[in-house]
Enzyme design. Structure first.
Site, PDB file in Angstrom:
ATOM      1  N   CYS A  75      -6.184  12.627   7.819  1.00  0.00           N
ATOM      2  CA  CYS A  75      -4.845  13.178   7.571  1.00  0.00           C
ATOM      3  C   CYS A  75      -3.967  12.187   6.819  1.00  0.00           C
ATOM      4  O   CYS A  75      -3.542  12.439   5.711  1.00  0.00           O
ATOM      5  CB  CYS A  75      -4.156  13.501   8.895  1.00  0.00           C
ATOM      6  SG  CYS A  75      -4.983  14.750   9.871  1.00  0.00           S
ATOM      7  N   GLU A 118      -4.289   8.370   7.428  1.00  0.00           N
ATOM      8  CA  GLU A 118      -4.581   7.013   7.845  1.00  0.00           C
ATOM      9  C   GLU A 118      -5.048   6.154   6.677  1.00  0.00           C
ATOM     10  O   GLU A 118      -6.097   6.404   6.102  1.00  0.00           O
ATOM     11  CB  GLU A 118      -5.666   7.031   8.931  1.00  0.00           C
ATOM     12  CG  GLU A 118      -5.377   7.934  10.109  1.00  0.00           C
ATOM     13  CD  GLU A 118      -6.035   9.319  10.019  1.00  0.00           C
ATOM     14  OE1 GLU A 118      -5.534  10.145   9.223  1.00  0.00           O
ATOM     15  OE2 GLU A 118      -7.015   9.566  10.701  1.00  0.00           O
TER      16      GLU A 118
END
Ligand code: SF4
Ligand code: SF4
Lengths: 799, 322
Positions: free
Chosen positions: A442, A444
Site C-alpha cells: 500500500c 510502505e
C-alpha cells in the site's frame, strides 16, 4: 516547482489494442478457482526430502513445482507464464498454514467476499493427499508454539493481529529485477558458486551457509528450466498454428523463453518477459502478497530505449498493457477473516514511477507516462500504481497522473519524496538508497533488492486500546483481563490520568505485539526460507544467509496502527466534555458507552457535534490525535526483530478498519459498537466537514517521518470538483500543499456516491467498477457489503 | 480559530459587541468555482434584494436567525427546557415537530447550544477582521499553490461596506487575491472605495429589461448597469454571472440584450451561466418561509445548452455552472 520536461507526453496516448481488450474480456469472464497442483507437488517433495536441511528441501520443492505444474500459452498472449492450472486461480501453500483451509473448504464458494470456486476433485486431492501430511508441521503451528499465552489472548481480543505472516508467506519484497534483466540468472548462479569459496565446510555454522548457497543454485536452475518449458510449448503450438502472424509470434516467444531469464535481455519484450518469469516464480515460491515491482520505469528503461526505434509505439504500450493483465491474473486465497482485512482479491503489487534518481535528479522518462497509460488502458485493480513527487517533478508527469486519477480507478497514489527520503535516512539507509526507494504494497517505502521489510507485520487496533483504557484492561467480548489494571474511570481525576492509563495500556500491548511478531519471524527463518527470492536480494549470497534469517542489507518490521482518528477524537471528547466543560463526568460517559448509547442518543449527538474533531484543521482535536499516534509510534520504535533490524511504525489499515471496528465497544468519539474505524490517517468519515484543505492541514500535523512504514490518506472527490484542466490543477494543488506540509501519501477516489449506490443495487451492471479501498484498488462488487458501505460513507468532497 | 469553533460558540449571539464586526453566515473552504484556484468563500449575511429564486434565504436578513431542521431532531426535549423566553413549544399532534415562536425569541442561543443533534441552529455570527484573518490564513498555502484567494459573497457583501472594505484591505495587504460576488446595487460613492481592494468582481445581471427586473427583484437595474460600466472603465477584471431561470429570464431577447451589454465592456473575463436549481427550497422550510418560485423546474443540461447556443456563437467566453 516543476522543471521543464524533456519527455513528450504524446508517447503515452496509445489506447488499448484489440489484443489487450480480448485478453481482458477473457479475464473478466473468469471466476477464480482453487488449484491443487502446487499443494500436491510440494507435499510429495517434502515427503521425499525429509531429513535434509530445510533450505535444500525448499529449493527441491520449488524445482518439483516448476517442473511438474501445468503450463500453457493462451491465445493472443505475447508475455507468457501462468501461476495455476487455470487462469485467475489461486494455488495452495500448505507449508504456511492449512488448518483454516481444511475447515473452510466448503465455504469458499459461498462466502460473501473473495469467492473461489472449488471442484470436488480438488477438494478430494487436498483432503487425501495434502492436509493429513501437514498436521503439526505448518509454519503457523510452529509459530504459535513459540508465543506467550498473553500474546495469544490479546490477539484473540483483537487488540492486534499478526495474522498476515502468521498464516501466509511474507511477500512484501522487491527483488532485484533490474539485475536479472541486465545480467541474467546465470550470473546469479555464478555469484553463488563463487561465494561458496568463502565458507569453511568444517565449521558447522558456515556449513549452513553452504547449504543455503547450494539451494539458491538449485532454485535458479529450476527457474531457467521452467522458462524452457514455455519455449517448448511455444514451439509445439507454432508447429500446428495455421495463421502465419500468430505462428511468428509463437516462434518469437519460444526464442525469448530460451534466452531469458537465464541470459541478459536485450530487447524490450525480452526484458518484460524476463521480469514476468521472476515475478511469477517469487509468487509461486513464497505465497506472500505485496511482491512489488517498484521502479519499473527506471530499471526497464534501457531496454525500452534500445527497442524504441525498431518498434511501433503501440507495440511498446501493448507489451506494458499485457504485463498489467498478467499481474491481474495472479491470485491468492485467504482465510475468511483475512478477506475482511484484505478484501477484493488484492495482491498489492506496487509499481512506482517518477521521483528522483540515485543522484537526486528528476527520473521521469517515457516509460513513467506509459505505465500510467497502462493503468488507464486496462482499468483493472492491479497492480497498485504509484507516483513519486519531488520538488522538480516534471509537469507532464504530474498532469498525466492527475488525469489518470480523475478516471476514478483510485490510481495512482501520490508519494512525497520530500518526506520519505529523510524518513528512510533516519532509518539508516544511505542517501543513494533512500533516493532509490519504491513502495511495497500500500504505502510502505523501502529500497528494492536490498530490504526485507516485513512491512505488514501486524495491524494494531488503537480504538481497542481506548476501550481497554476505560475498562481497566478488561475485555468484555472475550470476558478476559487482557491488559494491565491501569485504574477504573472513577479514579481518573484529570485528563492527564486518562492519558497516563492509555499510555500504559499502549506500552503493554505494543510489547506483546512485537513479541508475537518476532516469534512468527523466527518460525519463518527456521521453516520456510526462500532460496530463490533470497538469491535476488542483496546481500544474502554474500552473507550466505537467507532473507528470512537476516541476509538482506536492510531489515525492518512494520506494524500498523489503525483508528488514529477514533483514538484521537475519543480522547478529545473526553478532554473537552468531561474535563474542560464538565458537561458529563467520565463515569457517566462510560455508562452510556456500556449501553451502546441506548436511551442516550442526545449524549451521542453531543459527543459528535460538541467536541472538536480531527480533520477540520482544529488544533485542539489535531494535537490530541497527533499525541495518541505518537504514543503508539514511540513504543513501536523501541523494539528489534530477530533479523537484526528495527521495528518501525506505520499508520494505514488495508481494510482492517472494518473488522477491527467490529470488535470494539462504543467509543467516546460517538462511534457505535461494532461500526468501522476510520481508515488510515484519514479523519472519521462524515466528520471532516470543513473540506479537503482543512483535512489536509490536519493530517499534515502528524509526524509522517517517524511513521516510516507509511501513512495513508484517502480523499474522495466528486467528479465535478476535478472537472477540466482547472480541476486537474486543483487536484495537483491539494497534493502539492499536503506534501509541502510534510504529508506522506495521498490517493483520490473520484466517483460519485450515486454510482456506488447503483452498483450496490445492480452488481451485475457494475462488474468492472474499480474503487480505491485503502492503499489498493478492488472491484467494488467483490467487496463485502459492510466495506462497500464504509467506502460510500467516506465524506465526498463536493463543492 | 476556525469557523467551526465560531459556530460552536452560542453565547451572546445577538450581541455585536465592540469594534468593527461583520455578520458572517458561512465560511467555505476549497471553493473552486468562484474566482480561480482554490479559494475561501466568506458569506456575509443581509441582502437588500429579494430575488424570487434566491437559494440562500438564510442570507437575506441582516441579523442572526434561528433555523430548525426537522430531520435532525431526535425529540430529546432539551430546547423546551432551556428556552428562557418560552418561545419553543411542542407541536400539538403526536409526532409533530417543535414549534419556535420567532416573535418571542430573543436569540439568546441557549436552545441551539443544547440541541446536540444540530436541529436548531442560529445562523450568523459577528466576526472581527482579525478573527476572519485567522480563518483565512489557514489555507494560505492552497491559495499560493493554486492561484486562488478569498471571495466575499452573500447575501450581499456590499451591504456591510465598512467591514467588507476593511477585510478586503487587510487580505490584499497580506498578498492574497481578493474577489467579491455582488449585485452591484449600491451608490458608487460607497462602491468605489471597496473596489480599491478588489482584484476580481463577480457580478450578476438578472434581467436587462428594467420593468422585468423590478418585478423580479423589487428594484431597477439602472444603477447596477451603470456601476458595471464604471468597474469596466476602472480596469478591474469582471465575471458577469447570469442566473438562468426558465421562463423568467431565458428568452432570446433578454439573452441577446445581455450579450450586447457585455460586449460593450472591456474587462469581462467570462459570462458565467448559473442554471437555476432548487437546492434552496429546503432552507425556506427550515426558516418557516414559503418558497416563492414554486412550480419552476430546474432546467436540463440540454435546455441550458440550447438557450445559450447563440451566446456561444457570438464568441463570448461562456462557462456554465460557475
Ligand atoms: S434562542 Fe430564542 S428560542 Fe432559543 S432559547 Fe433563546 S429565546 Fe428561546
Ligand atoms: S433540543 Fe434539538 S433535538 Fe432536542 S427536541 Fe429540541 S430541536 Fe429536537
Amino acid at each position: 516547482m516543476s522543471t521543464k520536461a524533456k519527455v513528450n507526453p504524446a508517447v503515452a496516448t496509445q489506447g488499448p489494442t484489440e489484443r489487450v481488450e480480448k485478453i481482458k474480456a477473457r479475464f473478466l469472464a473468469t471466476t477464480p478457482e482453487i488449484c491443487a497442483e502446487r499443494a500436491k507437488l510440494i507435499t510429495e517433495s517434502y515427503k521425499e526430502t525429509e531429513g535434509l536441511p530445510m533450505t535444500t528441501r525448499r529449493a527441491k520443492a520449488l524445482e518439483k513445482i516448476l517442473m511438474g505444474m501445468s503450463i500453457y500459452i493462451e491465445d493472443d498472449e505475447l508475455i507468457v507464464g501462468n501461476q495455476c492450472s487455470m487462469p485467475r486461480s489461486a494455488p495452495v501453500y500448505p507449508e504456511f498454514s492449512c488448518e483454516w483451509l481444511e475447515a473452510e473448504l466448503d465455504r469458499l464458494a459461498k462466502r460473501t467476499a473473495d469467492v473461489f470456486l472449488i471442484s470436488e476433485d480438488v477438494k478430494n486431492t487436498l483432503r487425501k493427499d495434502v492436509f493429513p501430511y501437514w498436521k503439526g508441521k505448518t509454519n503457523q503451528e510452529i509459530a504459535t508454539a513459540l508465543m506467550k499465552q498473553e500474546a495469544i489472548d490479546a490477539g484473540n481480543a483483537v487488540v492486534y493481529t499478526v495474522g498476515n505472516y502468521y498464516f501466509n508467506g511474507v511477500g512484501h519484497i522487491s527483488a532485484n529485477y533490474g539485475k536479472v534483466m541486465s545480467q541474467g540468472l546465470n550470473a546469479v548462479i555464478a555469484e553463488a558458486e563463487a561465494a561458496k569459496a568463502k565458507f569453511d565446510y568444517a565449521d558447522a555454522h558456515q556449513m549452513k551457509s553452504l547449504h543455503f548457497l547450494e539451494s539458491t543454485i538449485t532454485a535458479n536452475k529450476a527457474v531457467i528450466a521452467f522458462a524452457n518449458r514455455y519455449a517448448d510449448e511455444a514451439e509445439r503450438l507454432a508447429a500446428v498454428q495455421k495463421d502465419a502472424a500468430r505462428k511468428a509470434e509463437l516462434l518469437e516467444i519460444a526464442r525469448i523463453c530460451r534466452k531469458v531469464p537465464a541470459q541478459p535481455a536485450e530487447t524490450f519484450q525480452e526484458a518484460v518477459q524476463s521480469f514476468w518469469f521472476i515475478h511469477l516464480v517469487i509468487q509461486l515460491e513464497s505465497n506472500g502478497h505485496s511482491i512489488s515491482p517498484m521502479r519499473f520505469d527506471q530499471y526497464c528503461y534501457p531496454f525500452y530505449a534500445a527497442s524504441k526505434d525498431s518498434m511501433p509505439a503501440e507495440k511498446a504500450q501493448e507489451l506494458l498493457d499485457l504485463m498489467w493483465l498478467k499481474l491481474n491474473g495472479l491470485n491468492k486465497v485467504r482465510d475468511e477473516n483475512s478477506t475482511m482485512a484484505f478484501a477484493g482479491y488484492p495482491m498489492f503489487m506496487n509499481i512506482i514511477v517518477g521521483g528522483v534518481d540515485r543522484e537526486g535528479k528528476d527520473a521521469t522518462n517515457e516509460l513513467s507516462l506509459m505505465l500510467l497509460q497502462a493503468a488507464a488502458n486496462t482499468k483493472l485493480y492491479a497492480p497498485s500504481l504509484s507516483v513519486r513527487i519531488h520538488e522538480g517533478t516534471a509537469d507532464v508527469l504530474y498532469m498525466k497522473a492527475a488525469e489518470v486519477s480523475r478516471m476514478g480507478l483510485g490510481v495512482p497514489a501520490f508519494f512525497n519524496d520530500r518526506t520519505i527520503i529523510p524518513a528512510l535516512l533516519s532509518r539508516g539507509l544511505t542517501l543513494e538508497d533512500a533516493r532509490d526507494y519504491g513502495i511495497i504494497g500500500c504505502v510502505e517505502p523501502q529500497v528494492g533488492g536490498k530490504t526485507e521489510g516485513w512491512h505488514d507485520a501486524a495491524f494494531f487496533n488503537m480504538a481497542k486500546v481506548i476501550e481497554l483504557t476505560l475498562n481497566n484492561g478488561y475485555d468484555k467480548r472475550t470476558a478476559m483481563q487482557v491488559g494491565p489494571q491501569t485504574g477504573a474511570v472513577t479514579e481518573m481525576k484529570s485528563f492527564d490520568d486518562v492519558m497516563a492509563a492509555y499510555t500504559k495500556q499502549m506500552e503493554y500491548f505494543v510489547g506483546l505485539m512485537c513479541h508475537a511478531d518476532n516469534m512468527v519471524d523466527l518460525a519463518h527463518g527456521q521453516n520456510v526460507p526462500l532460496p530463490f527470492l533470497s538469491s535476488l536480494v542483496e546481500d544474502c549470497i554474500g552473507r550466505g544467509k537467507s532473507l528470512q534469517e537476516g541476509g538482506a542489507i536492510y531489515n525492518f518490521s512494520g506494524p500498523q496502527g489503525v483508528g488514529v482518528a477514533n483514538a484521537g477524537d475519543a480522547l478529545t471528547a473526553i478532554k473537552k466534555l468531561c474535563f474542560d466543560e464538565k458537561v458529563i463526568s467520565l463515569p457517566e460517559l462510560k455508562e452510556v458507552l456500556d449501553k451502546d448509547f441506548e436511551g442516550a442518543e442526545n449524549i451521542r449527538q453531543m459527543l459528535v457535534n460538541r467536541a472538536p474533531k480531527y480533520g477540520n484543521d482544529d488544533d485542539y482535536a489535531d494535537e490530541i490525535a497527533v499525541e495518541s499516534a505518537n504514543i503508539y509510534c514511540r513504543e513501536v520504535n523501541k523494539y528489534h526483530n530477530p533479523r537484526g533490524g528495527q521495528f518501525q511504525p506505520g499508520l494505514y489499515p488495508a481494510s482492517a478498519n472494518v473488522p477491527f471496528g467490529g470488535v470494539v465497544e462504543a467509543t467516546p468519539d460517538g462511534r457505535k459498537k461494532g461500526t468501522p474505524l476510520a481508515d488510515g490517517v484519514s479523519p472519521i468519515g462524515g466528520f471532516d466537514i470543513s473540506g479537503p484543505t482543512a483535512t489536509v492541514n490536519s493530517v499534515a500535523k502528524l509526524d509522517h517521518e517517524v511513521t516510516s512504514n507509511g501513512t495513508l490518506l484517502n480523499q474522495k472527490f466528486h467528479p465535478n470538483a476535478v472537472k477540466g484542466e482547472e480541476g486537474l490543477r486543483n487536484l495537483i494543488a491539494v497534493t502539492e500543499t499536503y506534501f509541502k506540509n510534510g504529508g506522506f501519501h495521498v490517493q483520490y477516489n473520484v466517483i460519485d456516491r450515486k454510482t456506488l449506490e447503483k452498483a450496490q443495487e445492480k452488481p451485475e451492471e457494475f462488474a468492472s467498477l474499480v474503487v480505491r479501498v485503502a492503499g489498493y484498488s478492488a472491484f467494488f462488487t467483490a467487496l463485502d457489503k459492510s466495506l462497500q458501505d464504509d467506502i460510500m460513507s467516506r465524506t465526498e468532497q463536493v463543492f | 480559530m476556525n469557523w467551526r469553533e465560531k459556530v460552536l460558540d452560542f453565547d451572546n449571539i445577538g450581541d455585536r459587541g465592540e469594534g468593527l464586526k461583520g455578520l458572517v453566515f458561512d465560511v467555505q473552504k476549497f471553493a473552486i468555482h468562484d474566482g480561480g484556484g482554490i479559494r475561501t468563500n466568506v458569506f456575509l449575511k443581509g441582502c437588500p434584494l429579494q430575488c424570487l429564486w434566491c437559494s440562500n434565504p438564510e442570507s437575506l436578513a441582516s441579523k442572526p436567525e434561528i433555523t430548525f431542521v426537522t430531520n435532525n431532531c431526535i425529540g430529546c426535549g432539551k430546547c423546551l427546557e432551556v428556552c428562557p423566553a418560552g418561545a419553543i413549544r411542542q407541536g400539538e399532534t403526536a409526532g409533530e415537530d417543535i414549534i419556535i415562536d420567532r416573535e418571542r425569541c430573543t436569540l439568546c442561543g441557549q436552545c441551539a447550544k443544547h440541541c446536540y443533534a444540530g436541529a436548531i441552529n442560529i445562523i450568523g455570527r459577528y466576526v472581527s477582521v482579525p478573527e476572519l484573518m485567522q480563518i483565512i490564513e489557514r489555507d494560505r498555502k492552497f491559495y499560493e499553490q493554486s492561484g486562488g484567494g478569498v471571495t466575499f459573497s452573500g447575501g450581499e457583501p456590499t451591504a456591510q461596506p465598512e467591514f467588507l472594505k476593511a477585510a478586503l484591505a487587510e487580505i490584499q495587504k497580506r498578498g492574497i487575491h481578493t474577489a467579491i460576488e455582488t449585485s452591484s446595487l449600491l451608490p458608487w460613492e460607497i462602491y468605489a472605495p471597496i473596489l480599491e481592494h478588489v482584484d476580481l468582481v463577480l457580478t450578476d445581471i438578472k434581467h436587462m429589461d428594467d420593468a422585468e427586473h423590478k418585478r423580479l427583484t423589487g428594484v431597477s437595474n439602472q444603477l447596477i448597469l451603470d456601476n458595471i460600466r464604471k468597474i469596466s472603465s476602472l480596469g478591474i477584471p469582471v465575471k458577469i454571472r447570469l442566473p438562468l431561470i426558465p421562463g423568467i429570464n431565458d428568452s432570446d431577447r433578454n439573452l441577446e440584450a445581455t450579450a450586447e451589454f457585455v460586449e460593450q465592456l472591456s474587462n469581462v473575463q467570462s459570462l458565467d451561466i448559473l442554471p437555476y436549481h432548487r437546492l434552496g427550497e429546503m432552507k425556506y422550510r427550515q426558516l418557516d418561509i414559503s418558497y416563492p418560485l414554486k412550480g419552476v423546474e430546474s432546467p436540463t443540461v440540454e435546455h441550458v445548452e440550447e438557450r445559450i447556443r447563440a451566446l456561444r456563437e457570438r464568441g463570448l467566453n461562456i462557462s456554465v455552472g460557475g
